[in-house]
Scaffold this active site. Structure first.
Site, PDB file in Angstrom:
ATOM      1  N   HIS A  38      37.129  28.351  48.291  1.00 15.48           N
ATOM      2  CA  HIS A  38      37.260  27.764  49.629  1.00 15.48           C
ATOM      3  C   HIS A  38      37.357  26.248  49.529  1.00 15.48           C
ATOM      4  CE1 HIS A  38      33.213  26.071  49.755  1.00 15.48           C
ATOM      5  NE2 HIS A  38      32.795  27.194  49.188  1.00 15.48           N
ATOM      6  N   ARG A  81      33.529  29.034  56.090  1.00 15.20           N
ATOM      7  CA  ARG A  81      34.400  28.133  55.331  1.00 15.20           C
ATOM      8  C   ARG A  81      35.513  28.868  54.591  1.00 15.20           C
ATOM      9  NH1 ARG A  81      29.293  28.288  53.346  1.00 15.20           N
ATOM     10  NH2 ARG A  81      28.920  28.706  51.147  1.00 15.20           N
ATOM     11  N   GLU A 117      28.397  34.782  47.955  1.00 15.10           N
ATOM     12  CA  GLU A 117      27.361  34.614  46.913  1.00 15.10           C
ATOM     13  C   GLU A 117      27.455  35.650  45.804  1.00 15.10           C
ATOM     14  OE1 GLU A 117      23.541  34.295  48.932  1.00 15.10           O
ATOM     15  OE2 GLU A 117      23.905  32.154  49.256  1.00 15.10           O
TER      16      GLU A 117
END
Length: 171
Positions: free
Chosen positions: A14, A61, A87
């Site tokens: 990102h 994001r 994550e």
């Protein structure tokens, strides 16, 4: 489509995020990130890869990065927003990619570091000792790596791919 034809996967981090007082998952792009995401989209279009599928983390994001980048592509691929990409470790990312249907020849994964950088290195068979070569250098926001492999998505594993290209907006 034959599994003997090379498949391409683009691992796309990102773009630069802002740091407002919101939970990490909800962080939006910074102004520089919005600009870099559009530039990255143009660079993705320049690769000439006809993407069949985009797998995007559900974080704000990553969704904003993809929304800006995809506008620059000549063809909008099917997009799946996948919670498991947020994550995720390289192993978790491989597990998600292993679920990709084989009719998708070329895929794009929009995710986060350190997972995306680690996955690029692992798929290309690089170790930390190889940090001077390839993707192992810092994988900045909005950077992407283009890899190729042959076989089914279920066969994607460490060392199975070849790094074809790497683009970084900071270079």
């Amino acid at each position: 489509m034959s599994v003997a034809e090379p498949r391409r996967i683009v691992l796309f981090r990102h773009a630069k995020a802002d740091w407002p007082e919101v939970p990490d998952h909800e962080r939006p792009l910074a102004e520089r990130g919005r600009k870099d995401a559009a530039v990255a989209g143009r660079k993705l279009a320049d690769t000439g890869i006809p993407f069949d599928l985009a797998l995007c983390s559900t974080a704000t994001r990553t969704r904003e990065t993809w929304k800006l980048a995809v506008q620059e592509l000549p063809h909008r691929p099917k997009t799946v927003y996948e919670e498991r990409l947020y994550e995720a470790s390289p192993g978790e990312l491989i597990a998600v990619l292993n679920e990709t249907p084989d009719d998708a020849q070329n895929a794009l994964l929009i995710g986060h570091n350190p997972g995306v950088q680690g996955l690029a290195d692992i798929l290309a068979g690089r170790s930390e000792a190889d940090a001077q070569d390839g993707v192992s250098r810092e994988f900045h926001p909005a950077a992407f790596a283009v890899l190729s492999f042959t076989g089914s998505w279920k066969s994607l594993e460490p060392g199975a791919a070849t790094l074809l290209d790497y683009w970084d907006p900071s270079e």
